[in-house]
Design a protein around this motif. Structure first.
Motif, mmCIF file in Angstrom:
data_model
loop_
_atom_site.group_PDB
_atom_site.id
_atom_site.type_symbol
_atom_site.label_atom_id
_atom_site.label_comp_id
_atom_site.label_asym_id
_atom_site.label_seq_id
_atom_site.Cartn_x
_atom_site.Cartn_y
_atom_site.Cartn_z
ATOM 1 N N GLN A 1 0.833 -1.207 0.000
ATOM 2 C CA GLN A 1 0.000 0.000 0.000
ATOM 3 C C GLN A 1 0.870 1.261 0.000
ATOM 4 O OE1 GLN A 1 -2.454 -0.509 3.450
ATOM 5 N NE2 GLN A 1 -3.877 -1.943 2.450
ATOM 6 N N HIS A 2 1.953 1.238 0.759
ATOM 7 C CA HIS A 2 2.855 2.404 0.812
ATOM 8 C C HIS A 2 3.483 2.660 -0.561
ATOM 9 C CE1 HIS A 2 5.572 5.107 3.174
ATOM 10 N NE2 HIS A 2 6.352 4.898 2.129
ATOM 11 N N VAL A 3 4.004 1.591 -1.186
ATOM 12 C CA VAL A 3 4.681 1.752 -2.475
ATOM 13 C C VAL A 3 3.708 2.213 -3.554
ATOM 14 C CG1 VAL A 3 5.920 0.522 -4.291
ATOM 15 C CG2 VAL A 3 6.496 0.110 -1.895
ATOM 16 N N THR A 4 2.520 1.621 -3.603
ATOM 17 C CA THR A 4 1.554 2.025 -4.629
ATOM 18 C C THR A 4 1.074 3.458 -4.403
ATOM 19 O OG1 THR A 4 -0.176 0.969 -3.296
ATOM 20 C CG2 THR A 4 0.766 -0.313 -5.111
ATOM 21 N N TYR A 5 0.953 3.895 -3.148
ATOM 22 C CA TYR A 5 0.568 5.281 -2.884
ATOM 23 C C TYR A 5 1.633 6.253 -3.403
ATOM 24 C CZ TYR A 5 -1.178 9.380 -0.372
ATOM 25 O OH TYR A 5 -1.667 10.621 -0.069
ATOM 26 N N VAL A 6 2.901 5.908 -3.184
ATOM 27 C CA VAL A 6 3.981 6.767 -3.683
ATOM 28 C C VAL A 6 3.935 6.854 -5.198
ATOM 29 C CG1 VAL A 6 6.486 6.973 -3.877
ATOM 30 C CG2 VAL A 6 5.473 6.375 -1.681
ATOM 31 N N HIS A 7 3.642 5.744 -5.870
ATOM 32 C CA HIS A 7 3.593 5.754 -7.339
ATOM 33 C C HIS A 7 2.380 6.520 -7.850
ATOM 34 C CE1 HIS A 7 6.803 3.162 -9.032
ATOM 35 N NE2 HIS A 7 6.864 2.719 -7.786
ATOM 36 N N MET A 8 1.286 6.468 -7.147
ATOM 37 C CA MET A 8 0.079 7.155 -7.617
ATOM 38 C C MET A 8 0.154 8.664 -7.387
ATOM 39 S SD MET A 8 -3.176 4.722 -6.681
ATOM 40 C CE MET A 8 -2.811 4.688 -4.938
ATOM 41 N N HIS A 9 0.661 9.080 -6.219
ATOM 42 C CA HIS A 9 0.612 10.495 -5.847
ATOM 43 C C HIS A 9 1.967 11.184 -5.887
ATOM 44 C CE1 HIS A 9 -2.910 8.534 -3.926
ATOM 45 N NE2 HIS A 9 -3.533 9.676 -4.229
ATOM 46 N N ASN A 10 3.024 10.439 -6.212
ATOM 47 C CA ASN A 10 4.373 11.004 -6.318
ATOM 48 C C ASN A 10 4.830 11.629 -4.999
ATOM 49 O OD1 ASN A 10 6.716 11.350 -7.750
ATOM 50 N ND2 ASN A 10 6.170 13.401 -8.472
ATOM 51 N N THR A 11 4.322 11.154 -3.906
ATOM 52 C CA THR A 11 4.743 11.613 -2.581
ATOM 53 C C THR A 11 4.425 10.510 -1.585
ATOM 54 O OG1 THR A 11 4.548 13.359 -0.910
ATOM 55 C CG2 THR A 11 2.539 12.705 -2.048
ATOM 56 N N HIS A 12 4.962 10.645 -0.401
ATOM 57 C CA HIS A 12 4.753 9.626 0.623
ATOM 58 C C HIS A 12 3.363 9.784 1.246
ATOM 59 C CE1 HIS A 12 5.252 12.745 3.717
ATOM 60 N NE2 HIS A 12 6.219 13.206 2.959
ATOM 61 N N PRO A 13 2.785 8.702 1.783
ATOM 62 C CA PRO A 13 1.486 8.825 2.462
ATOM 63 C C PRO A 13 1.635 9.536 3.803
ATOM 64 C CG PRO A 13 2.334 6.590 2.616
ATOM 65 C CD PRO A 13 3.253 7.323 1.705
ATOM 66 N N ASP A 14 0.511 9.833 4.409
ATOM 67 C CA ASP A 14 0.518 10.525 5.702
ATOM 68 C C ASP A 14 1.112 9.600 6.758
ATOM 69 O OD1 ASP A 14 0.141 12.256 7.752
ATOM 70 O OD2 ASP A 14 -2.024 11.898 7.964
ATOM 71 N N LEU A 15 2.214 10.063 7.383
ATOM 72 C CA LEU A 15 2.894 9.258 8.385
ATOM 73 C C LEU A 15 2.493 9.621 9.799
ATOM 74 C CD1 LEU A 15 6.502 9.243 6.851
ATOM 75 C CD2 LEU A 15 4.687 7.568 6.545
ATOM 76 N N GLY A 16 1.573 10.558 9.947
ATOM 77 C CA GLY A 16 1.138 10.964 11.277
ATOM 78 C C GLY A 16 1.977 12.053 11.890
ATOM 79 N N ILE A 17 3.056 12.478 11.222
ATOM 80 C CA ILE A 17 3.906 13.563 11.716
ATOM 81 C C ILE A 17 4.193 14.512 10.561
ATOM 82 C CG2 ILE A 17 4.999 12.175 13.535
ATOM 83 C CD1 ILE A 17 7.365 11.772 11.650
ATOM 84 N N ASP A 18 4.639 15.717 10.899
ATOM 85 C CA ASP A 18 5.017 16.697 9.879
ATOM 86 C C ASP A 18 6.437 16.395 9.416
ATOM 87 O OD1 ASP A 18 2.583 17.954 10.172
ATOM 88 O OD2 ASP A 18 3.307 19.301 11.748
ATOM 89 N N ILE A 19 6.577 16.114 8.126
ATOM 90 C CA ILE A 19 7.883 15.783 7.581
ATOM 91 C C ILE A 19 8.731 17.058 7.476
ATOM 92 C CG2 ILE A 19 9.116 14.862 5.583
ATOM 93 C CD1 ILE A 19 7.655 12.802 7.258
ATOM 94 N N VAL A 20 9.976 16.978 7.930
ATOM 95 C CA VAL A 20 10.917 18.099 7.863
ATOM 96 C C VAL A 20 11.652 18.032 6.529
ATOM 97 C CG1 VAL A 20 12.813 19.282 9.022
ATOM 98 C CG2 VAL A 20 11.156 17.967 10.360
ATOM 99 N N GLN A 21 11.742 19.166 5.842
ATOM 100 C CA GLN A 21 12.387 19.212 4.534
ATOM 101 C C GLN A 21 13.905 19.016 4.664
ATOM 102 O OE1 GLN A 21 10.694 19.246 1.680
ATOM 103 N NE2 GLN A 21 8.873 19.190 2.997
ATOM 104 N N PRO A 22 14.544 18.458 3.620
ATOM 105 C CA PRO A 22 15.996 18.209 3.705
ATOM 106 C C PRO A 22 16.821 19.457 3.982
ATOM 107 C CG PRO A 22 15.041 17.025 1.843
ATOM 108 C CD PRO A 22 13.954 17.893 2.394
#
Length: 789
Positions: A560-581
Motif C-alpha cells: 500500500q505504501h509503495v503504490t501510494y507513492v507511485h500514484m501520488h508522487n509523494t509519501h502517504p501521511d505518516l502521522g507527523i510533519d515531515i521536515v524538509q531536507p
C-alpha cells in the motif's frame, strides 16, 4: 552581393566611461548594507556626517577601503547596475556581451576616481612603493614623473563582475561558440584543483648601466623578454645600450589556480559520458573550491591557443576555458552555512518539539517504508560525535560508521542515495566501480606544471562529509583493505611515485552489502553469510541486518505504501510533519556546533554498562552463540552515539537517556544478527545439537525404509518424508517412539562426520537427562523414548 554592415557597430567608450563613473560615484547601498556599515562609524568623529554620506555609497566606500589597503577585491554586482538608473540599464547587456573589454573600462574609471588614503598606510609599503618614491625624487623636475609604469602595476585591487540572479546556469555541453567573450554561469562538480601558483602579470627589469626601471605588461601565456634598455634620458642620450636584468621583487604576480569541473549526473544525456571544462581562477577568489564541491561559476568564456609542442600537434585548433568572476557553492559545509532569521525560528520550533528524534528520523527518505531504527541510526550518523585531540596529539574520531547488510530489495541503496543528498559533502560510490586507487588517491601528471601530483579519490572527496559505498561485499579484498585506516585513523597514507604523504579523510563510512549467496541463508551463521573480515566489521559502530521475511500484514502495508507513492508522487501521511531536507541540513549544522561532555555520574553508568556487555559477550562465546564481540571499539561507539543524541537536543552534557538509547541501538543491531525466531532462522550450531540431529536423521531413514516396504513412498529418492532432513523444523513424526538404533552404527556415523567419542557420549548423556533417548540391551542399542504432547 552587398554586405549588411551595422551602423551602430562602433561604441563610444568615452560615453560608456561617463556612465560607469556616474554609477560608481552615486550608487547608494540598500538598507541592509547600511545597517552593516553604520556600525563601523565613530560617533566622536567630527566628520561623522561626511562619513555617513560616504558609507551610503556602496562602491565609493569600497574604493576608500582599497585606498587604505584594507580590501583587495572589488566586486561589481550587475543587479546594482540594473536597478540604478534608466540611463545605464543598457550597460548591463553591454557588459554581458563584451565582458573582458568592460573589465578594462571599469578599471580605468576606478583609477580616476580612487580616493586618497584617510589613514597611515606606511606599514603596507612594498617594493613598488619604494620604486615609486625613488622615481618621484629623481624625476621631480620632469613633467612625466611616472611614465613607464603600466596601469595594471599600480592597481592594488582585483575587479570582478557578479552575474544577474536571473541568469540560468548552463551545463558544460550547453556552452557553445556563441558564448565566447560573454559572461555566463556554468554549473558542475569540481573534480580537480591545482596548486595555487604565482601568475606573472607585469615583468620588471633594471638596467645595469643607468639603473632605471623598465616594466613590461604581460597578457599572454608566452612573451618575449626585453634585453636592451629603452631609457631615453640615460642610455639613449649617451648612445649606450644597457643590458636589462629581471627584478623578481618588483614584478606583479597574481595567484592562479586551474580547476576542472565536470557535468553532474542529471545533466548527462543517455549513452553519453560527462564532459569537463577548464576553469581559471585568479586573485582573491582562489582556494574557494575543493574537489567534490557542486558549484555555480560565473565567468567569461574565452579561447586560448595551444603553445609549444601542443600547438604543433593541434594545428589550427584552440582550447577554451572559463575565467571565473563569481563562485557560488550549492551545498556548503556545515561550518559555512548561513542561518537566516527565518531558519533560526524554524530551528527553535524544532528544538521545543518533544517528538524531535522521531520526526527527524522519519523525515529521512519518507518514501521508504519502515526501517525506523535504521533511520534513527542514520540521523545520528549525520550529526556525528565529538572528535577529540589529546594533548599529546592522539586523535579520537567522532564520526560514526554504519553497515547495512540485507536481502535485495530492502531499499539499502535508496537510503544511501538520500544520505548523500542531505549531507553537504556526500560521495556515492559502488564496490565494483571503485578500486583501491579510486577510493584513496591516484598519482596524476599536472597539465599546468607537468609535475606528479595526487588526485584524491572518493574518500578524500568526502572529507568532512559522508562516503556511501554500495555493493560493499563485491569489492576486491585488496581494495577493501584501503579503508581500514580511514575508518579508524581517518587518514590515508600514500607512498607512491616518489610522493610520501598523509591525506585527511575525516569522513563517516556508510556501507551497504548483500549476503554472500545473494539472499540471506537461514541455515548458515551470520558470519558465513556476511563474508567480511572481523577486523573490518569491528570498525563499524552499528551493523544492521535487514531481512525480507514474508508476512501478511507487513507485506500488505508495504505494498500500500509503495503504490501510494507511485500514484501520488509523494509519501502517504505518516502521522507527523515531515521536515524538509534543507531544514534538516541547517538543523544538523547548528547541532554540530555543540560539543557535549560526559559527567562523572554518566561516566560511571557507561562503565557499568560496558562491563555488562563484556560479561554477556563472554557467555555468548562460551555457548557458541556469538556473532559479534564487545571490545573497546564498542565502548567508543556507545560514547559517539550518546554524544550525537546530546547534540540533537542541543545539550552541553550527555544524560542517562542518551546512553540508554545508544545501548538500545546497539542491542537492535545485535538482535538483527541473532536467532530471534529459531523456526525461521538457522538451527543451533553446537556439537551436541548437530549430533542429535544426525541421530534423528538415522531414525527417520530407518522409518522411511519400513514405509517403503509398506508401499508408501516419500518425496525424496530414498523415500524420505522431506528432502531437507537436516532441518530443525522436523517434528516428532520423523521417527517412531521406541525405534532402536545400533550403537555401533551410531558411533561409526558420528565419528565419520568429524565428531569425537566424548562429544557423542555427552550428547547421549544430556538427552537421557531430558528423557528423549535411552540406552538399552547393555548399552548396545539407542532408543527414542515416548514424548508427551
Amino acid at each position: 552581393m552587398a554586405l549588411n554592415v551595422r551602423d551602430d557597430i562602433h561604441t563610444d567608450y568615452s560615453a560608456e566611461k561617463e556612465k560607469i563613473k556616474g554609477f560608481l560615484t552615486t550608487f547608494k547601498s540598500s538598507e541592509k548594507d547600511l545597517e552593516d556599515t553604520l556600525q563601523d562609524i565613530s560617533i566622536d568623529n567630527q566628520e561623522s556626517s561626511a562619513q555617513t554620506e560616504l558609507s551610503s555609497l556602496k562602491y565609493m566606500r569600497q574604493l576608500q577601503r582599497i585606498a587604505n589597503r584594507e580590501q583587495q577585491m572589488l566586486a561589481i554586482d550587475l543587479e546594482d547596475i540594473h536597478t540604478h538608473e534608466s540611463t545605464v540599464t543598457e550597460l548591463v547587456d553591454s557588459i554581458i556581451e563584451n565582458t573582458r573589454r568592460y573589465v578594462n573600462l571599469f578599471s580605468e574609471v576606478v583609477d580616476q576616481i580612487m580616493p586618497e588614503p584617510t589613514k597611515d598606510i606606511s606599514q603596507y609599503d612594498d617594493v613598488l612603493d619604494v620604486i615609486l618614491h625613488q622615481r618621484r625624487e629623481r624625476n621631480q623636475r620632469e613633467t612625466e614623473a611616472e611614465s613607464g609604469f603600466p596601469d595594471h602595476l599600480l592597481r592594488r585591487y582585483n575587479l570582478y563582475f557578479q552575474p544577474l540572479k536571473s541568469d540560468v546556469s548552463l551545463a558544460v555541453r550547453e556552452v557553445h561558440g556563441k558564448h565566447l567573450g560573454r559572461l555566463i554561469t556554468v554549473r558542475g562538480i569540481v573534480t580537480r584543483v591545482s596548486e595555487v601558483k604565482p601568475l606573472l602579470q607585469v615583468n620588471a627589469y633594471t638596467c645595469d648601466v643607468c639603473g632605471s626601471e623598465t616594466f613590461q605588461d604581460i597578457s599572454n601565456k608566452t612573451f618575449m623578454p626585453i634585453a636592451d634598455c629603452q631609457n631615453v634620458n640615460e642610455c639613449k642620450k649617451n648612445n649606450i645600450t644597457g643590458t636589462l636584468h629581471m627584478q623578481t621583487r618588483a614584478c606583479r604576480f597574481s595567484p592562479f589556480q586551474e580547476v576542472k569541473i565536470q557535468e553532474l549526473a542529471d545533466q548527462v544525456p543517455v549513452g553519453h559520458i560527462p564532459r569537463s571544462m577548464t576553469v581559471h581562477v585568479n586573485g582573491n577568489i582562489t582556494r574557494l573550491m575543493n574537489p567534490g564541491d557542486v558549484v555555480h561559476l560565473g565567468g567569461i568564456f574565452l579561447p586560448i591557443p595551444y603553445t609549444g609542442f601542443q600547438a604543433i600537434r593541434a594545428g589550427l585548433l584552440t582550447d577554451t576555458y572559463l575565467e571565473v568572476h563569481h563562485i557560488v557553492q550549492e551545498k556548503k559545509r556545515y561550518a559555512d552555512m548561513e542561518i537566516t532569521p527565518e531558519m533560526e525560528r524554524t530551528i527553535e520550533e524544532l528544538r521545543s518539539d518533544p517528538y524531535l528524534y522521531t520526526k527527524l528520523s522519519q523525515s529521512i527518505a519518507p518514501e521508504i517504508y519502515g526501517h525506523e531504527d535504521v533511520k534513527k541510526a542514520l540521523l545520528l550518523l549525520l550529526i556525528g560525535g565529538v572528535t577529540k585531540v589529546t594533548a599529546d596529539g592522539l586523535k579520537i574520531r567522532g564520526d560514526i560508521n554504519i553497515c547495512l547488510m540485507g536481502d535485495p530489495g530492502v531499499a539499502k541503496s535508496q537510503l544511501l542515495k538520500y544520505i548523500t543528498k542531505i549531507a553537504p559533502r556526500g560521495v556515492y560510490t559502488t564496490g565494483k566501480g571503485s578500486s583501491g586507487v579510486g577510493l584513496t588517491a591516484a598519482v596524476m601528471r599536472d597539465p599546468v606544471t607537468d609535475e606528479m601530483v595526487l588526485e584524491g579519490g572518493a574518500l578524500v572527496l568526502a572529507d568532512n562529509g559522508i562516503c556511501c559505498i554500495d555493493e560493499f561485499d563485491k569489492m576486491e579484498e585488496s581494495d577493501r583493505t584501503a579503508i581500514h585506516e580511514v575508518m579508524e585513523q581517518q587518514t590515508i597514507s600514500i607512498s607512491k611515485a616518489g610522493i610520501s604523504t598523509t591525506l585527511n579523510a575525516r569522513t563517516s563510512i556508510l556501507a551497504a552489502a548483500n549476503p554472500l549467496y545473494g539472499r540471506y541463508n537461514l541455515r548458515l551463521s551470520p558470519v558465513e553469510n556476511i563474508n567480511l573480515p572481523a577486523a573490518l566489521l569491528s570498525r563499524f559502530d552499528l551493523l544492521f541486518l535487514i531481512l525480507d521475511k514474508p508476512s501478511r500484514e507487513d507485506d500488505e502495508r508495504l505494498a500500500q505504501h509503495v503504490t501510494y507513492v507511485h500514484m501520488h508522487n509523494t509519501h502517504p501521511d505518516l502521522g507527523i510533519d515531515i521536515v524538509q531536507p534543507n531544514v534538516i541540513r541547517h538543523y544538523i549544522a547548528a547541532a554540530r556546533a555543540i560539543r557535549p561532555t560526559v559527567s562523572q555520574r554518566v561516566s560511571s553508568y557507561v562503565v557499568d554498562s560496558y562491563v555488562q556487555l563484556r560479561k554477556k559477550s563472554k557467555i555468548d562465546v562460551e555457548e557458541n552463540n556469538s556473532h559479534t564481540y564487545a571490545s573497546a571499539r564498542t565502548l567508543l561507539g556507545i560514547l559517539r552515539l550518546a554524544q550525537a543524541l546530546a547534540r540533537l537536543r542541543f545539550s552541553e552534557t550527555v544524560e542517562h537517556d542518551d546512553v540508554d538509547e545508544a545501548l538500545r541501538l546497539m542491542e537492535c543491531s545485535k538482535e538483527s544478527l541473532m536467532e530471534d525466531d529459531e523456526q525461521e532462522r538457522e538451527p543451533d550450531r553446537s556439537a551436541v545439537s548437530r549430533i542429535y540431529r544426525l541421530i534423528k536423521k538415522m531414525a527417520g531413514a530407518g522409518k522411511a525404509r519400513r514405509s517403503t516396504r509398506q508401499k508408501r513412498f516419500g518425496k525424496g529418492p530414498a523415500g524420505e518424508r522431506d528432502m531437507d532432513v537436516d532441518s530443525d523444523n522436523d517434528d516428532d513424526s520423523d521417527y517412531d517412539a521406541g525405534t532402536g538404533l545400533s550403537m555401533v552404527e551410531v558411533r561409526s556415523r558420528v565419528l565419520n562426520s568429524g565428531f569425537t567419542e566424548a562429544q557423542l557420549m555427552e550428547t547421549i548423556h544430556q538427552y537421557e537427562g531430558l528423557e528423549v533417548l535411552q540406552r538399552q540391551a547393555n548399552g548396545t542399542k539407542l532408543v527414542f523414548m515416548e514424548l508427551d504432547d
